[in-house]
Scaffold this active site. Structure first.
Site, PDB file in Angstrom:
ATOM      1  N   GLY A 145       5.609  -5.825  -2.140  1.00 56.56           N
ATOM      2  CA  GLY A 145       5.755  -4.372  -2.200  1.00 56.56           C
ATOM      3  C   GLY A 145       4.426  -3.656  -2.110  1.00 56.56           C
ATOM      4  N   ARG A 146       3.372  -4.395  -2.333  1.00 54.41           N
ATOM      5  CA  ARG A 146       2.044  -3.776  -2.257  1.00 54.41           C
ATOM      6  C   ARG A 146       0.979  -4.781  -1.836  1.00 54.41           C
ATOM      7  NH1 ARG A 146       0.143  -3.161  -8.454  1.00 54.41           N
ATOM      8  NH2 ARG A 146       1.322  -4.895  -9.345  1.00 54.41           N
ATOM      9  N   ASP A 200      10.144 -14.858  -9.125  1.00 55.24           N
ATOM     10  CA  ASP A 200       9.366 -14.343  -7.990  1.00 55.24           C
ATOM     11  C   ASP A 200       7.866 -14.449  -8.254  1.00 55.24           C
ATOM     12  OD1 ASP A 200      10.375 -12.283  -9.879  1.00 55.24           O
ATOM     13  OD2 ASP A 200       8.907 -11.014  -8.878  1.00 55.24           O
TER      14      ASP A 200
HETATM   15  P1  AMP Z   1       5.396  -7.881 -10.327  1.00 55.18           P
HETATM   16  O1  AMP Z   1       6.074  -7.538 -11.589  1.00 55.18           O
HETATM   17  O2  AMP Z   1       3.985  -7.354 -10.202  1.00 55.18           O
HETATM   18  O3  AMP Z   1       5.455  -9.333  -9.993  1.00 55.18           O
HETATM   19  O4  AMP Z   1       6.174  -7.109  -9.179  1.00 55.18           O
HETATM   20  C1  AMP Z   1       7.558  -7.212  -8.957  1.00 55.18           C
HETATM   21  C2  AMP Z   1       7.892  -6.599  -7.611  1.00 55.18           C
HETATM   22  O5  AMP Z   1       7.545  -5.225  -7.596  1.00 55.18           O
HETATM   23  C3  AMP Z   1       7.177  -7.233  -6.428  1.00 55.18           C
HETATM   24  O6  AMP Z   1       8.068  -7.233  -5.359  1.00 55.18           O
HETATM   25  C4  AMP Z   1       6.022  -6.299  -6.208  1.00 55.18           C
HETATM   26  O7  AMP Z   1       5.518  -6.332  -4.889  1.00 55.18           O
HETATM   27  C5  AMP Z   1       6.633  -4.947  -6.531  1.00 55.18           C
HETATM   28  N1  AMP Z   1       5.641  -3.970  -6.990  1.00 55.18           N
HETATM   29  C6  AMP Z   1       4.952  -3.977  -8.151  1.00 55.18           C
HETATM   30  N2  AMP Z   1       4.137  -2.903  -8.226  1.00 55.18           N
HETATM   31  C7  AMP Z   1       4.321  -2.197  -7.091  1.00 55.18           C
HETATM   32  C8  AMP Z   1       3.774  -0.992  -6.568  1.00 55.18           C
HETATM   33  N3  AMP Z   1       2.877  -0.265  -7.230  1.00 55.18           N
HETATM   34  N4  AMP Z   1       4.207  -0.575  -5.359  1.00 55.18           N
HETATM   35  C9  AMP Z   1       5.120  -1.283  -4.678  1.00 55.18           C
HETATM   36  N5  AMP Z   1       5.672  -2.402  -5.102  1.00 55.18           N
HETATM   37  C10 AMP Z   1       5.286  -2.864  -6.305  1.00 55.18           C
HETATM   38 MG    MG Z   2       5.121 -10.515  -8.609  1.00 55.22          MG
END
Ligand code: AMP
Ligand code: MG
Length: 487
Positions: free
Chosen positions: A92-93, A252
């Site tokens: 997502g980023r 994930d």
């Molecule tokens: P995480 O908890 O960081 O592993 O993220 C879970 C999901 O949310 C993953 O698909 C990330 O890419 C997405 N994600 C987390 N933060 C962001 C953000 N600021 N913008 C877009 N996607 C995000």
């Molecule tokens: Mg992640």
């Protein structure tokens, strides 16, 4: 040594095509500047460390420039988050910029986190803030230096781009390196969306590129799953032995290579606390320190489910059954070494458990205890450490058992004991308050503390002159820092 434009690309994941990832260009950050780079990570790409200081380096890793051979892609995956299935996640980023070969023939993914919106951004802005980028950078390099398998980090690039979290912050990017960024959630995605062809393609890809030795086995996919089980058992044993709390063990965030991956509100224990929860949004403590062990197995079961098209349920169950015994064996082996023991006795597990209980009750610093235990012969060391404990009778009883056990272990000189124990008991770990100090300075434009901390943590077992302040228990303000889950 290579210059930046001499990297050799071979974008194997991108070639899997649009069912697996989407072409997205990074969205540049304003006024990019180097915050910190890891020379050791630069060496993995054969890069001359001096290139980190050149303007083009900051431009490349902040989305302003791109190699002609790079093929930036956002990967699609899904995963179980806090026990519930989320059907679609993905980068997502972050973007997989491309894959690079080094001169030793090793393959490294270049993954840029904070690179802007992608089709998988959901409600997010595609950005990462400076503080979380610094934390990921420091943690990956520190874990690696401790001998704990982890993704690596090449650099953090800061910027003037405003990013909104609880307050306005600045955007940053961290360049992550790993042999693969494929997660358990990749397999889950193709399994639950019922795309057997793509799922088979993914499995072949992982088998051929990352587990080629399993091809020789009668059931290659089963051999691969077994290897993933083994690697996870070993990685989590190391987390537990060194007091690392991941914080968001969603499927994930679990790598198919068994490396520590996707750093969020992680923490190293200061005081030993088996029930420590580093993630403040984890209200039930699903990912508490002690729960990391069963959650490791839970996550592997989720992967096993996604592999049922390739492997029989019985065989998967049998492979999953390897996890706990392997975990126990690795953990006990490490803890024995942390106690300075080189032989194995049946009661060692109990010796470790009793010690941890005493440490828990007295709030003893987990890292410093073991380091100090190796400073002197066993009898002197435990006598000196006695003051840290509340239950003195309990400690004394344990100390008698420990001294007798050390005596049975063998006859070592004081120097041998110290060298052996200091080689496995770090003096410096990434304490939250140390990270916090470095982040506060970096947020006001001074990157020297991040760089110094990174340096110190790159040699955690070596006492470094003038660095005593990094080997202390946290001050009161630094003991119970609430690390924001937003990143
Ligand atoms: P995480 O908890 O960081 O592993 O993220 C879970 C999901 O949310 C993953 O698909 C990330 O890419 C997405 N994600 C987390 N933060 C962001 C953000 N600021 N913008 C877009 N996607 C995000
Ligand atoms: Mg992640």
């Amino acid at each position: 040594m290579k210059a930046l434009d001499e990297l050799t690309f071979d974008n194997r994941f991108a070639r899997l095509g649009d069912a697996f990832s989407t072409h997205v260009l990074p969205e540049p950050l304003d006024e990019p500047r180097l915050v910190v780079a890891s020379n050791a990570a630069m060496a993995l790409l054969d890069l001359d460390p001096a290139v980190a200081e050149t303007p083009v380096f900051a431009e490349l890793f902040s989305g302003h420039k791109l190699w002609a051979e790079a093929e930036p892609r956002a990967m699609v995956y899904s995963g179980h988050q806090f026990g519930g299935y989320t059907p679609q996640l993905g980068d997502g980023r972050g973007l997989l910029l491309g894959e690079v070969y080094n001169e030793a023939g090793e393959h490294w993914d270049l993954h840029l986190k904070g690179a802007g919106m992608t089709p998988y951004s959901r409600m997010g802005d595609g950005r990462a803030v400076l503080r979380s980028s610094i934390r990921e950078f420091l943690a990956s390099e520190a874990l690696h230096a401790l001998g704990i398998p982890s993704s690596r980090a090449l650099c953090v690039i800061g910027s003037s781009t405003p990013v909104w979290r609880e307050k306005q912050e600045r955007g940053a990017m961290v360049l992550r390196l790993a042999h693969s960024h494929i997660r358990f959630g990749h397999f889950e995605y193709f399994y639950y969306t019922k795309k057997p062809e793509q799922q088979a393609e993914l499995a072949e890809h992982v088998l051929n590129l990352h587990y080629p030795e399993c091809r020789e086995q009668p059931e290659p996919y089963l051999a691969m799953f077994r290897e993933i089980v083994e690697r996870n058992a070993e990685m989590i044993a190391k987390w537990q032995a060194y007091g690392f709390c991941h914080g968001v063990m969603n499927t994930d965030n679990m790598s198919i290579l068994g490396i520590t991956f996707d750093f969020g509100p992680f923490a190293f224990l200061d005081d030993f606390d088996a029930h420590f929860i580093c993630n403040h949004s984890d209200h039930e403590g699903r990912y508490s320190f002690i729960n990391q062990v069963p959650i490791g197995q839970w996550n592997l079961s989720a992967l096993a489910q996604a592999l049922t098209p390739f492997i029989s349920v019985d065989a998967l169950k049998e492979a999953l059954g390897l996890y706990l015994p392997l975990y126990q064996a690795h953990y006990l082996d490490l803890m024995r070494r942390r106690l300075g023991l080189s032989t194995a006795e049946d009661d060692d597990q109990k010796l470790v458990e009793q010690l941890l209980k005493l440490m828990q009750n007295s709030g003893v610093d987990y890292t410093l205890f073991f380091r100090r235990l190796g400073d002197e012969p066993a009898a002197q060391a435990v006598a000196r450490l006695r003051d840290d404990f509340v239950d003195l009778a309990g400690l004394d009883a344990w100390a008698e058992r420990y001294k007798a056990r050390v005596a049975r272990d063998g006859d070592y000189s004081e120097v041998q004991r110290r060298e052996r124990m200091h080689a496995v008991n770090p003096l410096y770990i990434l304490r939250n308050y140390l990270a916090q100090n470095a982040i506060a300075a970096a947020e006001s434009g001074d990157y020297s503390e991040v760089r110094r901390l990174h340096e110190v943590l790159s040699k955690p077992f070596e006492e470094q002159a003038g660095m005593e302040q990094y080997a202390q228990r946290p001050p009161d303000w630094g003991k119970h820092l609430e690390i924001s889950c937003s990143s």
